[in-house]
Design an enzyme around this catalytic site. Structure first.
Site, PDB file in Angstrom:
ATOM      1  N   LYS A  45       0.766  -1.327   0.074  1.00  0.00           N
ATOM      2  CA  LYS A  45       0.052  -0.058   0.128  1.00  0.00           C
ATOM      3  C   LYS A  45       0.796   1.264  -0.167  1.00  0.00           C
ATOM      4  CE  LYS A  45      -3.319   2.981   0.626  1.00  0.00           C
ATOM      5  NZ  LYS A  45      -4.136   3.244  -0.836  1.00  0.00           N
ATOM      6  N   LEU A  73      -5.400   7.607   0.438  1.00  0.00           N
ATOM      7  CA  LEU A  73      -4.201   7.400   0.918  1.00  0.00           C
ATOM      8  C   LEU A  73      -3.753   7.242   2.369  1.00  0.00           C
ATOM      9  CD1 LEU A  73      -1.766   9.349  -1.525  1.00  0.00           C
ATOM     10  CD2 LEU A  73      -1.051   7.461  -0.361  1.00  0.00           C
ATOM     11  N   ASN A 127       3.948   6.268  -7.382  1.00  0.00           N
ATOM     12  CA  ASN A 127       2.602   6.325  -7.530  1.00  0.00           C
ATOM     13  C   ASN A 127       2.084   7.779  -8.004  1.00  0.00           C
ATOM     14  OD1 ASN A 127      -0.185   6.200  -7.637  1.00  0.00           O
ATOM     15  ND2 ASN A 127      -0.692   5.568  -5.670  1.00  0.00           N
ATOM     16  N   CYS A 130      -2.952   8.612  -7.994  1.00  0.00           N
ATOM     17  CA  CYS A 130      -4.002   8.425  -7.011  1.00  0.00           C
ATOM     18  C   CYS A 130      -5.126   9.402  -7.308  1.00  0.00           C
ATOM     19  CB  CYS A 130      -3.363   8.562  -5.681  1.00  0.00           C
ATOM     20  SG  CYS A 130      -5.135   8.614  -4.481  1.00  0.00           S
ATOM     21  N   LYS A 165       3.940   4.164 -11.877  1.00  0.00           N
ATOM     22  CA  LYS A 165       2.464   3.689 -11.979  1.00  0.00           C
ATOM     23  C   LYS A 165       1.598   5.108 -12.709  1.00  0.00           C
ATOM     24  CE  LYS A 165      -1.475   1.333  -9.771  1.00  0.00           C
ATOM     25  NZ  LYS A 165      -1.837   0.634  -8.307  1.00  0.00           N
ATOM     26  N   ASN A 192      -3.538   2.692 -13.096  1.00  0.00           N
ATOM     27  CA  ASN A 192      -4.539   3.107 -11.854  1.00  0.00           C
ATOM     28  C   ASN A 192      -5.944   3.164 -12.152  1.00  0.00           C
ATOM     29  OD1 ASN A 192      -5.051   4.084  -9.149  1.00  0.00           O
ATOM     30  ND2 ASN A 192      -2.843   4.755  -9.071  1.00  0.00           N
ATOM     31  N   GLY A 217     -11.909  -3.002 -11.142  1.00  0.00           N
ATOM     32  CA  GLY A 217     -12.525  -4.155 -11.223  1.00  0.00           C
ATOM     33  C   GLY A 217     -12.882  -4.480 -12.629  1.00  0.00           C
ATOM     34  N   GLY A 243      -5.653  -3.763 -14.315  1.00  0.00           N
ATOM     35  CA  GLY A 243      -6.951  -3.261 -14.583  1.00  0.00           C
ATOM     36  C   GLY A 243      -7.753  -4.497 -14.804  1.00  0.00           C
ATOM     37  N   THR A 266      -8.454  -5.491  -7.486  1.00  0.00           N
ATOM     38  CA  THR A 266      -9.924  -5.506  -7.032  1.00  0.00           C
ATOM     39  C   THR A 266     -10.161  -7.203  -6.715  1.00  0.00           C
ATOM     40  OG1 THR A 266     -10.387  -3.627  -7.988  1.00  0.00           O
ATOM     41  CG2 THR A 266     -12.187  -4.881  -7.292  1.00  0.00           C
TER      42      THR A 266
HETATM   43  O1  RRO Z   1      -5.890   5.341  -1.323  1.00  0.00           O
HETATM   44  C1  RRO Z   1      -6.341   5.957  -2.527  1.00  0.00           C
HETATM   45  O2  RRO Z   1      -7.572   6.634  -2.401  1.00  0.00           O
HETATM   46  C2  RRO Z   1      -6.093   5.331  -3.920  1.00  0.00           C
HETATM   47  C3  RRO Z   1      -4.872   5.400  -4.380  1.00  0.00           C
HETATM   48 BR1  RRO Z   1      -3.276   6.011  -3.519  1.00  0.00          BR
HETATM   49  C4  RRO Z   1      -4.406   5.004  -5.540  1.00  0.00           C
HETATM   50  O3  RRO Z   1      -3.426   5.006  -6.185  1.00  0.00           O
HETATM   51  N1  RRO Z   1      -5.441   4.506  -6.514  1.00  0.00           N
HETATM   52  C5  RRO Z   1      -6.785   4.424  -6.076  1.00  0.00           C
HETATM   53  O4  RRO Z   1      -7.665   4.106  -6.718  1.00  0.00           O
HETATM   54  N2  RRO Z   1      -7.103   4.773  -4.588  1.00  0.00           N
END
Ligand code: RRO
Length: 304
Positions: A45, A73, A127, A130, A165, A192, A217, A243, A266
């Site tokens: 994570k 995050l 990352n 997000c 990413k 992502n 998903g 994905g 997912t």
């Molecule tokens: O934590 C999130 O809300 C989150 C992250 Br860091 C990400 O890279 N992708 C996502 O769908 N949620």
């Protein structure tokens, strides 16, 4: 037995199946369900310089074909990650890829400098994508110049492999892929989550407190596959496809489209053993189809 090994830059994976950041905790949570060392790699994570509580609830909503998340995050911060999470991760023989994010461009090299002194990390996933935070997040991979310069600044402070990413929420993902390649990334992971939303009709309120969220998903698989294919035509570094991968056939499609490896995301939420089933499924499928090396599959799409 077919040879499932592959290389992501200098990083050698025992097989192409890895688990996506944010869907697998810090791996220990899954240790009762599967033999973690049978995975090609584990992506942790996202960790940031400072601890974060994440976004207010509701921050998850299920849809017919997938899931919306606006987790925001939440994480313990880099220092606690090192003291509390790394000791278990270090006991594993599979590859450990630490996903990191910054609020600002300067955060990235700073956090990587801290992590670089830590044993047991095989690679970093940056990352840049997000969709759920105000500062940083998407902005790092929505602009090619920014993506290139942040990648360069990280390249300057580490010799460990770096994987960028990418977000799918851009017009030309190939341009972003080229930019991080020029910045010194060893690979990209794509993609992502897609920005999405859902509405509760009786209250006319959004189902997610932050209104929009990241969509993942089965529903996004064809969209993600097209992004991987677009990247494959444009860039020269390996692609880790992600994905909506839910079974062995999904994984094989991503490899044929151009991915060298894949991430299961997912699907981990409804079947904690799915990643291992895909490793076994790939071995069986390769044997049945006389594929000696899994790397033969990457980019083997036949157009005509
Ligand atoms: O934590 C999130 O809300 C989150 C992250 Br860091 C990400 O890279 N992708 C996502 O769908 N949620």
């Amino acid at each position: 037995m077919s040879d499932l090994t592959l290389k992501i830059g200098r990083l050698v994976l025992a097989n192409p199946v890895t688990v996506a950041s944010g869907t697998f905790g810090y791996a220990e949570e899954f240790a009762d369900f599967i033999d973690l060392n049978q995975l090609g790699g584990i992506i942790t994570k996202t960790v940031t310089l400072e601890p974060r509580p994440g976004n207010p609830p509701p921050r998850i909503a299920e849809t017919s074909g997938g899931m919306l998340n606006s987790i925001g995050l939440p994480n313990v911060g880099v220092q606690k990650f090192i003291t509390d999470k790394m000791p278990f991760l270090r006991t594993l023989t599979t590859k450990i890829i630490v996903n990191v994010a910054g609020k600002s461009a300067e955060d990235y090299p700073e956090i990587i400098r801290i992590l670089d002194a830590v044993e047991g990390i095989d690679a970093y996933e940056l990352n840049y994508s997000c969709p759920n935070v105000k500062e940083g997040g998407l902005s790092f991979s929505a602009n090619a110049h920014v993506a290139e310069s942040v990648t360069k600044s990280v390249r300057a402070v580490t010799n460990r492999p770096i994987i960028a990413k990418l977000t799918p929420n851009v017009t030309a993902i190939g341009e972003i892929g080229l930019a991080v390649e020029q910045g010194g990334a060893d690979a990209v992971s794509a993609v992502n989550t897609f920005v999405g939303m859902a509405i509760d009709i009786p209250s006319r309120r959004p189902k997610i407190a932050m209104v929009t969220a990241g969509y993942s998903g089965p529903a996004i698989k064809p969209l993600a596959l097209a992004k991987v294919y677009e990247l494959y035509k444009k860039i020269h570094i390996p692609i880790i496809g992600i994905g909506g991968i839910c079974d062995t056939n999904d994984a094989i499609e991503f490899l044929i489209a151009g991915a060298a490896a894949i991430q299961v995301g997912t699907a981990n939420f409804w079947d904690p053993c799915i990643s291992i089933k895909i490793v076994e499924g790939l071995q069986t499928w390769c044997r049945q189809n006389h594929i000696q090396k899994i790397t033969e599959l990457t980019g083997s799409l036949k157009i005509k």
